[in-house]
Design a protein around this motif. Structure first.
Motif, mmCIF file in Angstrom:
data_model
loop_
_atom_site.group_PDB
_atom_site.id
_atom_site.type_symbol
_atom_site.label_atom_id
_atom_site.label_comp_id
_atom_site.label_asym_id
_atom_site.label_seq_id
_atom_site.Cartn_x
_atom_site.Cartn_y
_atom_site.Cartn_z
ATOM 1 N N HIS A 19 28.835 81.526 64.224
ATOM 2 C CA HIS A 19 27.997 80.328 64.181
ATOM 3 C C HIS A 19 28.859 79.085 64.405
ATOM 4 C CE1 HIS A 19 29.570 80.874 60.076
ATOM 5 N NE2 HIS A 19 29.561 79.554 60.007
ATOM 6 N N ALA A 20 28.181 77.999 64.675
ATOM 7 C CA ALA A 20 28.829 76.694 64.792
ATOM 8 C C ALA A 20 27.979 75.665 64.067
ATOM 9 C CB ALA A 20 29.006 76.295 66.252
ATOM 10 N N CYS A 21 28.627 74.641 63.553
ATOM 11 C CA CYS A 21 27.937 73.506 62.939
ATOM 12 C C CYS A 21 28.187 72.275 63.800
ATOM 13 C CB CYS A 21 28.417 73.279 61.510
ATOM 14 S SG CYS A 21 27.597 71.894 60.667
ATOM 15 N N LEU A 22 27.118 71.727 64.380
ATOM 16 C CA LEU A 22 27.208 70.575 65.266
ATOM 17 C C LEU A 22 26.646 69.345 64.568
ATOM 18 C CD1 LEU A 22 25.907 72.169 68.609
ATOM 19 C CD2 LEU A 22 28.232 72.180 67.662
ATOM 20 N N ASN A 23 27.357 68.236 64.666
ATOM 21 C CA ASN A 23 26.892 66.987 64.090
ATOM 22 C C ASN A 23 26.007 66.244 65.079
ATOM 23 O OD1 ASN A 23 28.167 67.190 61.535
ATOM 24 N ND2 ASN A 23 30.120 66.649 62.482
ATOM 25 N N VAL A 24 24.845 65.796 64.579
ATOM 26 C CA VAL A 24 23.839 65.177 65.445
ATOM 27 C C VAL A 24 23.350 63.872 64.823
ATOM 28 C CG1 VAL A 24 23.150 67.449 66.295
ATOM 29 C CG2 VAL A 24 21.855 66.384 64.429
ATOM 30 N N LYS A 25 22.758 63.036 65.653
ATOM 31 C CA LYS A 25 22.263 61.736 65.204
ATOM 32 C C LYS A 25 20.849 61.820 64.665
ATOM 33 C CE LYS A 25 21.369 57.029 66.885
ATOM 34 N NZ LYS A 25 21.454 56.118 68.067
ATOM 35 N N ASP A 26 19.980 62.521 65.384
ATOM 36 C CA ASP A 26 18.545 62.536 65.097
ATOM 37 C C ASP A 26 18.097 63.993 64.986
ATOM 38 O OD1 ASP A 26 15.739 62.528 65.281
ATOM 39 O OD2 ASP A 26 15.704 60.740 66.534
ATOM 40 N N LEU A 27 17.850 64.445 63.758
ATOM 41 C CA LEU A 27 17.477 65.849 63.563
ATOM 42 C C LEU A 27 16.184 66.202 64.279
ATOM 43 C CD1 LEU A 27 18.291 66.664 59.825
ATOM 44 C CD2 LEU A 27 19.359 67.653 61.855
ATOM 45 N N VAL A 74 31.971 68.204 66.231
ATOM 46 C CA VAL A 74 31.803 69.583 65.766
ATOM 47 C C VAL A 74 32.445 69.706 64.392
ATOM 48 C CG1 VAL A 74 32.229 72.015 66.275
ATOM 49 C CG2 VAL A 74 31.895 70.391 68.154
ATOM 50 N N GLU A 75 31.680 70.254 63.438
ATOM 51 C CA GLU A 75 32.177 70.393 62.066
ATOM 52 C C GLU A 75 33.063 71.622 61.917
ATOM 53 O OE1 GLU A 75 32.511 68.719 58.329
ATOM 54 O OE2 GLU A 75 31.279 67.918 59.961
ATOM 55 N N MET A 119 45.944 74.615 66.774
ATOM 56 C CA MET A 119 45.628 73.330 67.397
ATOM 57 C C MET A 119 44.845 72.417 66.459
ATOM 58 S SD MET A 119 46.985 73.386 70.368
ATOM 59 C CE MET A 119 47.867 74.665 71.261
ATOM 60 N N GLY A 120 44.459 72.956 65.303
ATOM 61 C CA GLY A 120 43.698 72.163 64.342
ATOM 62 C C GLY A 120 42.206 72.410 64.371
ATOM 63 N N ILE A 121 41.717 73.329 65.204
ATOM 64 C CA ILE A 121 40.285 73.609 65.254
ATOM 65 C C ILE A 121 39.832 74.172 63.909
ATOM 66 C CG2 ILE A 121 38.485 75.027 66.325
ATOM 67 C CD1 ILE A 121 40.145 75.020 68.888
ATOM 68 N N PRO A 122 38.846 73.548 63.250
ATOM 69 C CA PRO A 122 38.374 74.071 61.967
ATOM 70 C C PRO A 122 37.625 75.390 62.160
ATOM 71 C CG PRO A 122 37.041 72.204 62.665
ATOM 72 C CD PRO A 122 38.179 72.299 63.636
#
Length: 327
Positions: A19-27, A74-75, A119-122
């Motif tokens: 899975h991935a967690c993406l940060n968004v402005k407008d749900l 990206v979280e 590389m620091g990717i969480p």
């Protein structure tokens, strides 16, 4: 640098990307895009998060949309391990590489290890996720491009050799790669755990940044249907590249951008890679069929646009080699 030999007995066992967690402005806008247009299914939602799964998936989520003051970032990227004690071995492995580790609480997941790559990717690893009833035969729910499952991540790396070496250490195997003839360094590489062409791919560029998240669909015709839908519902400008067939992976593809600029690939018909002694395929960076089997070059945006990881400052690559770019 030569492609590393596969490590068939890594310190811990990762099954696949999860899975991935993406940060968004407008749900609301993101929900419309991912549910009404793409066809992912909501498994839970609140004022701050929407959890989504694709049609074949039994795990609670493959994508999390998180309302954020830093949209277009990206979280975290998530992976599932084979067993619970793989998490403890993963913690030991990442600490031995000087990477930070901590146990974190995640909704709908069991014990979860949060760390980062070289590389620091969480990255986060878990073994147990809440299981949901199957819906793959509930055809009344199918809409959009009819996504079946999450397929892979692709990220920009400023040093693809270093990224490949690091992931090889914990069991990722190279299936295909592109090497710069002059420097003999890797320009891109595709690596897998689950037996497809890739769970994680690395592309040369300013990084780390997420290049795209990909979802597997039943047939190329589903992609054509999606294009018709996007073209007639106000999303025509969100179509970036394709449809086409990759030379690398042989997959049929389409690249689109969500409302916050996260790139999504719609993907089908690559090949199986389960044999542990499968030799990786090498591609010439200047081969016009590398990007697209039919010879069409990718647009410049495909090599330059990406979304950053929270708290990670990208570094510009010093490799000047370039593939063919569309005018």
């Amino acid at each position: 640098m030569p492609v590393p030999a596969p490590n068939l007995f890594p310190d811990f066992n990762t099954i696949r990307l999860s899975h991935a967690c993406l940060n968004v402005k407008d749900l609301a806008a993101s929900k419309t895009f991912y549910c009404d247009i793409l066809g992912l299914q909501v498994t839970d939602e609140s004022d701050s998060h929407i959890y989504l799964r694709a049609m074949e998936e039994r795990g609670h989520h493959c994508l999390i949309l998180q309302k954020s003051d830093t949209p277009g970032t990206v979280e975290v990227m998530g992976f599932k391990t084979f067993a619970e004690d793989d998490l403890d071995r993963a913690k030991t492995f990442f600490e031995s590489k000087g990477r930070p580790t901590e146990w974190v609480e995640r909704p709908y997941q069991g014990r979860t290890l949060l760390t980062s790559d070289n590389m620091g990717i969480p990255l986060e690893f878990y073994h147990k996720m809440d299981r949901l009833a199957p819906i793959h035969q509930k055809y009344e729910l199918y809409r959009g491009v009819k996504p079946l499952r999450i397929d892979h991540f692709n990220v920009f790396s400023h040093d693809v050799d270093a990224s490949v070496a690091f992931y090889s250490e914990f069991g990722f195997r190279v299936t295909e790669y592109t090497e710069d003839d002059e420097s003999k360094k890797l320009w891109a590489a595709w690596m897998h755990r689950k037996g497809g062409v890739h769970d994680m791919a690395f592309t040369n560029g300013t990084g780390p940044r997420m290049h795209h998240v990909a979802f597997w669909v039943p047939t190329p015709l589903n992609i054509i249907d999606l294009l018709d839908l996007m073209a007639t519902t106000g999303y025509v400008d969100s179509i970036e590249r394709g449809p086409g067939r990759h030379g690398i992976s042989n997959a049929f593809f389409l690249y689109i951008l969500d409302p916050d600029g996260h790139r999504i690939e719609i993907y089908c018909s690559d090949y199986q890679t389960v044999d542990p002694d499968l030799e990786p395929i090498k591609w010439d960076l200047k081969d016009p069929q590398r990007q697209t089997l039919w010879g069409a070059a990718a647009p410049r945006s495909w090599f330059e646009h990406g979304t950053t990881f929270v708290g990670v400052e990208p570094i510009e690559s010093d490799m000047k080699a370039s593939p063919i770019i569309a005018p």
